[in-house]
Design a protein around this motif. Structure first.
Motif, mmCIF file in Angstrom:
data_model
loop_
_atom_site.group_PDB
_atom_site.id
_atom_site.type_symbol
_atom_site.label_atom_id
_atom_site.label_comp_id
_atom_site.label_asym_id
_atom_site.label_seq_id
_atom_site.Cartn_x
_atom_site.Cartn_y
_atom_site.Cartn_z
ATOM 1 N N GLU A 162 40.776 40.877 33.600
ATOM 2 C CA GLU A 162 39.761 41.302 32.628
ATOM 3 C C GLU A 162 39.317 40.138 31.755
ATOM 4 O O GLU A 162 38.125 39.998 31.469
ATOM 5 C CB GLU A 162 40.311 42.419 31.737
ATOM 6 C CG GLU A 162 40.559 43.724 32.463
ATOM 7 C CD GLU A 162 41.214 44.755 31.561
ATOM 8 O OE1 GLU A 162 40.748 45.912 31.588
ATOM 9 O OE2 GLU A 162 42.171 44.402 30.841
ATOM 10 N N VAL A 163 40.256 39.291 31.374
ATOM 11 C CA VAL A 163 39.929 38.133 30.557
ATOM 12 C C VAL A 163 39.043 37.178 31.341
ATOM 13 O O VAL A 163 38.043 36.673 30.830
ATOM 14 C CB VAL A 163 41.207 37.424 30.068
ATOM 15 C CG1 VAL A 163 40.874 36.123 29.363
ATOM 16 C CG2 VAL A 163 41.999 38.336 29.161
ATOM 17 N N ARG A 164 39.397 36.923 32.603
ATOM 18 C CA ARG A 164 38.575 36.037 33.448
ATOM 19 C C ARG A 164 37.169 36.594 33.620
ATOM 20 O O ARG A 164 36.186 35.858 33.587
ATOM 21 C CB ARG A 164 39.238 35.835 34.804
ATOM 22 C CG ARG A 164 40.402 34.870 34.775
ATOM 23 C CD ARG A 164 40.817 34.448 36.174
ATOM 24 N NE ARG A 164 41.206 35.571 37.013
ATOM 25 C CZ ARG A 164 42.454 36.024 37.132
ATOM 26 N NH1 ARG A 164 43.427 35.456 36.466
ATOM 27 N NH2 ARG A 164 42.714 37.040 37.929
ATOM 28 N N LYS A 165 37.069 37.912 33.780
ATOM 29 C CA LYS A 165 35.759 38.552 33.948
ATOM 30 C C LYS A 165 34.907 38.372 32.687
ATOM 31 O O LYS A 165 33.722 38.024 32.774
ATOM 32 C CB LYS A 165 35.953 40.035 34.253
ATOM 33 C CG LYS A 165 34.674 40.789 34.477
ATOM 34 C CD LYS A 165 34.964 42.265 34.742
ATOM 35 C CE LYS A 165 33.696 43.062 34.744
ATOM 36 N NZ LYS A 165 33.940 44.501 34.814
ATOM 37 N N LEU A 166 35.504 38.593 31.508
ATOM 38 C CA LEU A 166 34.768 38.411 30.258
ATOM 39 C C LEU A 166 34.329 36.962 30.071
ATOM 40 O O LEU A 166 33.194 36.694 29.676
ATOM 41 C CB LEU A 166 35.635 38.829 29.072
ATOM 42 C CG LEU A 166 35.687 40.304 28.744
ATOM 43 C CD1 LEU A 166 36.665 40.552 27.606
ATOM 44 C CD2 LEU A 166 34.322 40.814 28.374
ATOM 45 N N CYS A 167 35.216 36.031 30.358
ATOM 46 C CA CYS A 167 34.872 34.610 30.217
ATOM 47 C C CYS A 167 33.734 34.234 31.161
ATOM 48 O O CYS A 167 32.832 33.483 30.781
ATOM 49 C CB CYS A 167 36.089 33.738 30.491
ATOM 50 S SG CYS A 167 37.332 33.849 29.196
ATOM 51 N N ALA A 168 33.753 34.757 32.364
ATOM 52 C CA ALA A 168 32.681 34.475 33.321
ATOM 53 C C ALA A 168 31.354 35.056 32.837
ATOM 54 O O ALA A 168 30.304 34.417 32.965
ATOM 55 C CB ALA A 168 33.034 35.048 34.693
ATOM 56 N N PHE B 230 30.430 35.543 29.698
ATOM 57 C CA PHE B 230 29.950 34.715 28.595
ATOM 58 C C PHE B 230 29.436 33.367 29.091
ATOM 59 O O PHE B 230 28.457 32.838 28.581
ATOM 60 C CB PHE B 230 31.042 34.507 27.555
ATOM 61 C CG PHE B 230 31.345 35.735 26.754
ATOM 62 C CD1 PHE B 230 30.331 36.521 26.231
ATOM 63 C CD2 PHE B 230 32.647 36.117 26.520
ATOM 64 C CE1 PHE B 230 30.599 37.652 25.489
ATOM 65 C CE2 PHE B 230 32.940 37.244 25.771
ATOM 66 C CZ PHE B 230 31.912 38.018 25.262
ATOM 67 N N ARG B 231 30.102 32.808 30.073
ATOM 68 C CA ARG B 231 29.705 31.515 30.610
ATOM 69 C C ARG B 231 28.352 31.612 31.315
ATOM 70 O O ARG B 231 27.518 30.701 31.223
ATOM 71 C CB ARG B 231 30.760 31.026 31.592
ATOM 72 C CG ARG B 231 30.713 29.569 31.871
ATOM 73 C CD ARG B 231 31.841 29.099 32.780
ATOM 74 N NE ARG B 231 33.146 29.651 32.468
ATOM 75 C CZ ARG B 231 33.839 30.464 33.282
ATOM 76 N NH1 ARG B 231 33.358 30.814 34.460
ATOM 77 N NH2 ARG B 231 35.015 30.922 32.934
ATOM 78 N N ASN B 232 28.109 32.717 32.001
ATOM 79 C CA ASN B 232 26.880 32.878 32.772
ATOM 80 C C ASN B 232 25.705 33.401 31.957
ATOM 81 O O ASN B 232 24.566 33.339 32.403
ATOM 82 C CB ASN B 232 27.117 33.812 33.965
ATOM 83 C CG ASN B 232 28.076 33.211 34.961
ATOM 84 O OD1 ASN B 232 28.156 31.996 35.107
ATOM 85 N ND2 ASN B 232 28.823 34.056 35.639
ATOM 86 N N ASP B 233 25.944 33.945 30.773
ATOM 87 C CA ASP B 233 24.869 34.514 29.970
ATOM 88 C C ASP B 233 24.961 34.008 28.526
ATOM 89 O O ASP B 233 25.586 34.644 27.674
ATOM 90 C CB ASP B 233 24.951 36.038 29.993
ATOM 91 C CG ASP B 233 23.713 36.699 29.444
ATOM 92 O OD1 ASP B 233 22.746 35.990 29.105
ATOM 93 O OD2 ASP B 233 23.714 37.944 29.350
ATOM 94 N N PRO B 234 24.336 32.854 28.231
ATOM 95 C CA PRO B 234 24.416 32.296 26.885
ATOM 96 C C PRO B 234 23.803 33.205 25.816
ATOM 97 O O PRO B 234 24.232 33.187 24.665
ATOM 98 C CB PRO B 234 23.645 30.989 26.969
ATOM 99 C CG PRO B 234 23.403 30.728 28.403
ATOM 100 C CD PRO B 234 23.606 32.000 29.135
#
Length: 56
Positions: A15-21, A23-27
């Motif tokens: 879940e943490v990796r999904k959230l980080c991805a 945020f990284r993909n949508d500034p």
């Protein structure tokens, strides 16, 4: 710029990796979240600030 994400509940690593991805993909999403957090922080800061009242 570095950000720290805190969770109000225990999260799985996936879940943490999904959230980080996300945020990284949508500034724009990150910017919106940052503005919301800053507004909440400002409200709390102003609520706890002492007022300038004349003591009688």
């Amino acid at each position: 710029m570095y950000f720290v994400i805190s969770a109000s509940r225990l999260m799985k690593a996936s879940e943490v990796r999904k959230l980080c991805a996300e945020f990284r993909n949508d500034p724009a999403l990150l910017l919106a979240l940052e503005l919301t957090v800053k507004q909440e922080w400002y409200k709390r800061k102003m609520a706890s600030a002492p007022t300038l009242a004349i003591a009688q």
